[in-house]
Design a protein around this motif. Sequence first.
Motif, PDB file in Angstrom:
ATOM      1  N   ASP A   1       0.821  -1.208   0.000  1.00 12.00           N
ATOM      2  CA  ASP A   1       0.000   0.000   0.000  1.00 12.00           C
ATOM      3  C   ASP A   1       0.858   1.262   0.000  1.00 12.00           C
ATOM      4  OD1 ASP A   1      -2.493  -1.024  -0.221  1.00 12.00           O
ATOM      5  OD2 ASP A   1      -2.959  -1.002   1.908  1.00 12.00           O
ATOM      6  N   ALA A   2       1.960   1.231   0.751  1.00 12.05           N
ATOM      7  CA  ALA A   2       2.848   2.397   0.779  1.00 12.05           C
ATOM      8  C   ALA A   2       3.389   2.688  -0.615  1.00 12.05           C
ATOM      9  CB  ALA A   2       3.990   2.158   1.764  1.00 12.05           C
ATOM     10  N   LEU A   3       3.743   1.634  -1.345  1.00 10.66           N
ATOM     11  CA  LEU A   3       4.247   1.799  -2.708  1.00 10.66           C
ATOM     12  C   LEU A   3       3.164   2.373  -3.613  1.00 10.66           C
ATOM     13  CD1 LEU A   3       6.318   1.367  -4.977  1.00 10.66           C
ATOM     14  CD2 LEU A   3       5.513  -0.998  -5.140  1.00 10.66           C
ATOM     15  N   ILE A   4       1.948   1.870  -3.502  1.00  6.43           N
ATOM     16  CA  ILE A   4       0.868   2.334  -4.376  1.00  6.43           C
ATOM     17  C   ILE A   4       0.513   3.795  -4.087  1.00  6.43           C
ATOM     18  CG2 ILE A   4      -1.500   1.909  -5.141  1.00  6.43           C
ATOM     19  CD1 ILE A   4       0.749  -0.221  -5.866  1.00  6.43           C
ATOM     20  N   GLN A   5       0.623   4.209  -2.829  1.00  2.12           N
ATOM     21  CA  GLN A   5       0.391   5.624  -2.505  1.00  2.12           C
ATOM     22  C   GLN A   5       1.418   6.506  -3.214  1.00  2.12           C
ATOM     23  OE1 GLN A   5      -2.218   6.687  -1.016  1.00  2.12           O
ATOM     24  NE2 GLN A   5      -2.990   4.772  -0.144  1.00  2.12           N
ATOM     25  N   VAL A   6       2.667   6.051  -3.220  1.00  2.66           N
ATOM     26  CA  VAL A   6       3.731   6.785  -3.919  1.00  2.66           C
ATOM     27  C   VAL A   6       3.395   6.896  -5.409  1.00  2.66           C
ATOM     28  CG1 VAL A   6       6.130   6.544  -4.715  1.00  2.66           C
ATOM     29  CG2 VAL A   6       5.589   6.298  -2.289  1.00  2.66           C
ATOM     30  N   VAL A   7       2.909   5.790  -5.981  1.00  2.00           N
ATOM     31  CA  VAL A   7       2.548   5.772  -7.400  1.00  2.00           C
ATOM     32  C   VAL A   7       1.401   6.738  -7.676  1.00  2.00           C
ATOM     33  CG1 VAL A   7       1.582   4.348  -9.251  1.00  2.00           C
ATOM     34  CG2 VAL A   7       3.381   3.417  -7.774  1.00  2.00           C
ATOM     35  N   ALA A   8       0.342   6.671  -6.873  1.00  2.00           N
ATOM     36  CA  ALA A   8      -0.848   7.500  -7.101  1.00  2.00           C
ATOM     37  C   ALA A   8      -0.558   8.984  -6.933  1.00  2.00           C
ATOM     38  CB  ALA A   8      -1.960   7.072  -6.147  1.00  2.00           C
ATOM     39  N   GLU A   9       0.490   9.304  -6.194  1.00  3.78           N
ATOM     40  CA  GLU A   9       0.842  10.706  -5.979  1.00  3.78           C
ATOM     41  C   GLU A   9       1.942  11.179  -6.918  1.00  3.78           C
ATOM     42  OE1 GLU A   9       1.589  10.826  -1.781  1.00  3.78           O
ATOM     43  OE2 GLU A   9      -0.521  10.440  -1.301  1.00  3.78           O
ATOM     44  N   GLY A  10       2.333  10.319  -7.868  1.00  2.00           N
ATOM     45  CA  GLY A  10       3.270  10.729  -8.912  1.00  2.00           C
ATOM     46  C   GLY A  10       4.721  10.834  -8.484  1.00  2.00           C
ATOM     47  N   ARG A  11       5.090  10.201  -7.371  1.00  4.33           N
ATOM     48  CA  ARG A  11       6.478  10.300  -6.867  1.00  4.33           C
ATOM     49  C   ARG A  11       7.302   9.147  -7.439  1.00  4.33           C
ATOM     50  NH1 ARG A  11       3.863  10.054  -1.286  1.00  4.33           N
ATOM     51  NH2 ARG A  11       5.878   9.274  -0.549  1.00  4.33           N
ATOM     52  N   HIS A  12       7.545   9.195  -8.754  1.00  4.25           N
ATOM     53  CA  HIS A  12       8.129   8.063  -9.458  1.00  4.25           C
ATOM     54  C   HIS A  12       9.559   7.742  -9.032  1.00  4.25           C
ATOM     55  CE1 HIS A  12       9.297  11.587 -11.895  1.00  4.25           C
ATOM     56  NE2 HIS A  12      10.381  10.891 -12.184  1.00  4.25           N
ATOM     57  N   ARG A  13      10.300   8.710  -8.526  1.00  2.47           N
ATOM     58  CA  ARG A  13      11.688   8.457  -8.122  1.00  2.47           C
ATOM     59  C   ARG A  13      11.778   7.559  -6.888  1.00  2.47           C
ATOM     60  NH1 ARG A  13      14.986  11.751 -11.019  1.00  2.47           N
ATOM     61  NH2 ARG A  13      14.019  13.624 -11.955  1.00  2.47           N
ATOM     62  N   GLU A  14      10.701   7.449  -6.130  1.00  2.00           N
ATOM     63  CA  GLU A  14      10.710   6.620  -4.921  1.00  2.00           C
ATOM     64  C   GLU A  14      10.320   5.165  -5.185  1.00  2.00           C
ATOM     65  OE1 GLU A  14       8.588   8.441  -1.639  1.00  2.00           O
ATOM     66  OE2 GLU A  14       8.770  10.416  -2.593  1.00  2.00           O
ATOM     67  N   ILE A  15       9.882   4.880  -6.419  1.00  2.00           N
ATOM     68  CA  ILE A  15       9.364   3.545  -6.709  1.00  2.00           C
ATOM     69  C   ILE A  15      10.448   2.478  -6.638  1.00  2.00           C
ATOM     70  CG2 ILE A  15       8.367   2.092  -8.537  1.00  2.00           C
ATOM     71  CD1 ILE A  15       6.739   4.526  -9.405  1.00  2.00           C
ATOM     72  N   GLY A  16      11.600   2.727  -7.259  1.00  2.00           N
ATOM     73  CA  GLY A  16      12.671   1.724  -7.319  1.00  2.00           C
ATOM     74  C   GLY A  16      13.093   1.198  -5.956  1.00  2.00           C
ATOM     75  N   PRO A  17      13.503   2.091  -5.023  1.00  2.00           N
ATOM     76  CA  PRO A  17      13.922   1.602  -3.698  1.00  2.00           C
ATOM     77  C   PRO A  17      12.826   0.842  -2.955  1.00  2.00           C
ATOM     78  CG  PRO A  17      14.631   3.871  -4.033  1.00  2.00           C
ATOM     79  CD  PRO A  17      13.728   3.538  -5.173  1.00  2.00           C
ATOM     80  N   LEU A  18      11.580   1.345  -3.012  1.00  2.00           N
ATOM     81  CA  LEU A  18      10.482   0.645  -2.339  1.00  2.00           C
ATOM     82  C   LEU A  18      10.237  -0.725  -2.963  1.00  2.00           C
ATOM     83  CD1 LEU A  18       7.842   3.477  -1.751  1.00  2.00           C
ATOM     84  CD2 LEU A  18       8.983   2.119   0.003  1.00  2.00           C
ATOM     85  N   LEU A  19      10.326  -0.789  -4.277  1.00  2.00           N
ATOM     86  CA  LEU A  19      10.081  -2.050  -4.981  1.00  2.00           C
ATOM     87  C   LEU A  19      11.137  -3.087  -4.623  1.00  2.00           C
ATOM     88  CD1 LEU A  19       7.967  -3.072  -6.959  1.00  2.00           C
ATOM     89  CD2 LEU A  19       9.504  -2.453  -8.819  1.00  2.00           C
ATOM     90  N   ARG A  20      12.405  -2.651  -4.542  1.00  2.00           N
ATOM     91  CA  ARG A  20      13.479  -3.588  -4.179  1.00  2.00           C
ATOM     92  C   ARG A  20      13.262  -4.137  -2.760  1.00  2.00           C
ATOM     93  NH1 ARG A  20      14.331  -1.931  -8.653  1.00  2.00           N
ATOM     94  NH2 ARG A  20      12.826  -3.580  -8.966  1.00  2.00           N
ATOM     95  N   ARG A  21      12.813  -3.264  -1.871  1.00  2.00           N
ATOM     96  CA  ARG A  21      12.580  -3.688  -0.488  1.00  2.00           C
ATOM     97  C   ARG A  21      11.447  -4.724  -0.419  1.00  2.00           C
ATOM     98  NH1 ARG A  21      11.269   1.266   2.771  1.00  2.00           N
ATOM     99  NH2 ARG A  21      13.219   1.886   1.791  1.00  2.00           N
ATOM    100  N   LEU A  22      10.368  -4.463  -1.153  1.00  2.00           N
ATOM    101  CA  LEU A  22       9.249  -5.404  -1.161  1.00  2.00           C
ATOM    102  C   LEU A  22       9.644  -6.730  -1.809  1.00  2.00           C
ATOM    103  CD1 LEU A  22       6.358  -2.967  -2.108  1.00  2.00           C
ATOM    104  CD2 LEU A  22       6.660  -4.136   0.073  1.00  2.00           C
ATOM    105  N   GLN A  23      10.446  -6.657  -2.851  1.00  2.00           N
ATOM    106  CA  GLN A  23      10.907  -7.881  -3.515  1.00  2.00           C
ATOM    107  C   GLN A  23      11.719  -8.738  -2.551  1.00  2.00           C
ATOM    108  OE1 GLN A  23      13.421  -7.178  -6.926  1.00  2.00           O
ATOM    109  NE2 GLN A  23      13.122  -9.234  -7.748  1.00  2.00           N
ATOM    110  N   ALA A  24      12.565  -8.081  -1.744  1.00  2.00           N
ATOM    111  CA  ALA A  24      13.370  -8.814  -0.761  1.00  2.00           C
ATOM    112  C   ALA A  24      12.503  -9.460   0.308  1.00  2.00           C
ATOM    113  CB  ALA A  24      14.381  -7.866  -0.110  1.00  2.00           C
TER     114      ALA A  24
END
Length: 342
Positions: free
Chosen positions: A218-241
């Motif tokens: 949900d935290a990642l999707i909030q970042v997406v919905a608010e257009g903060r695309h630069r934060e997606i990569g680090p959050l995605l790597r953390r969730l993948q781990a």
Amino acid sequence: MKLSGREVARYFARPEPGRAGLLLYGGDAMRVALKRQEVIARLLGPNAEEEMRLTRMMAAELRGDPAALSDAIKARGFFPGPRVVFLEDATDSLADTIATALADWTGDDAQLVVTAKQLPPRSALRKLFEGHSNAYAIGIYDDPPGRDEIEAMLAGAGLRPPEREAMAALTDLAQGLDPGDFRQTVEKLALYKLNDPAPLTAEDIAACAPASIEGGADALIQVVAEGRHREIGPLLRRLQAQGVTPVTLCITATRHFRILHAAASDPDGVASGVARLRPPLNFKARDRVVRQAQSLGQRKIEQALSLLIDTDLTLRSAQRAPQMAVIERSLIRLAMLSGRRS
């Protein structure tokens, strides 16, 4: 005999006690174990363990004593009723031993239930059960449970059929949770509704759904919905781990943008649309959804949902692209869309 499709659903709903054996195999040990538990419980009924009508054996036990399997199947107990011999983690090396036991089987013997890991079509074990006239072979795959399976789980837990919104929420939940966690959620719902005869509602599902699956995604999707695309990569790597799958992220994103669409398309305005959402959002989440829906607008939200549907189809297809890369690309496109002015 090999069972598939609707035959499998019918069998699991009412296993046949007159069969000599059953082979359950699959790559997900938890899914196989849950189906095995379900079958044995329905074959034997309650108190089977206490009445010693269930015999458990590990495959390793038979390597030094192959005759032990036939002996267990032929053994007679003190208590009347159907009996099962459960053989766990079988491999092709035991195909001959199992074939001998099945060849000697009679109607008075215990039914043999065998579990195994994923087996190729050429597997000797699969060929044995698929070619047997009085035994079944069923492959347990990683597909999430469908509506029929979910309804069967609910009925088994003593729950009434859910409302339409509740069934949709359960279906989404089943796609994002592993089988053990989903079954625990159903059991939690049964306790939650213990003295409530009303059908399950979306609010009930929200109250019992595990928070762990929602938090990071949900935290990642909030970042997406608010257009903060630069934060997606680090959050995605953390969730993948942490083991979060691309399909789960796609489901979470789709659910969130559907909420935004319901709010943005309300004829009385976004605030009224958010107030009508079921289950209702808490105060903080409500304000965030209002901001996002007003910022995006109905047209962009519909574009986002179209992109998410295409992404979901891609993730579930036979394409060879890395799934995490597919979802990352889609989330970045969504964020760029969210951050772009109309």
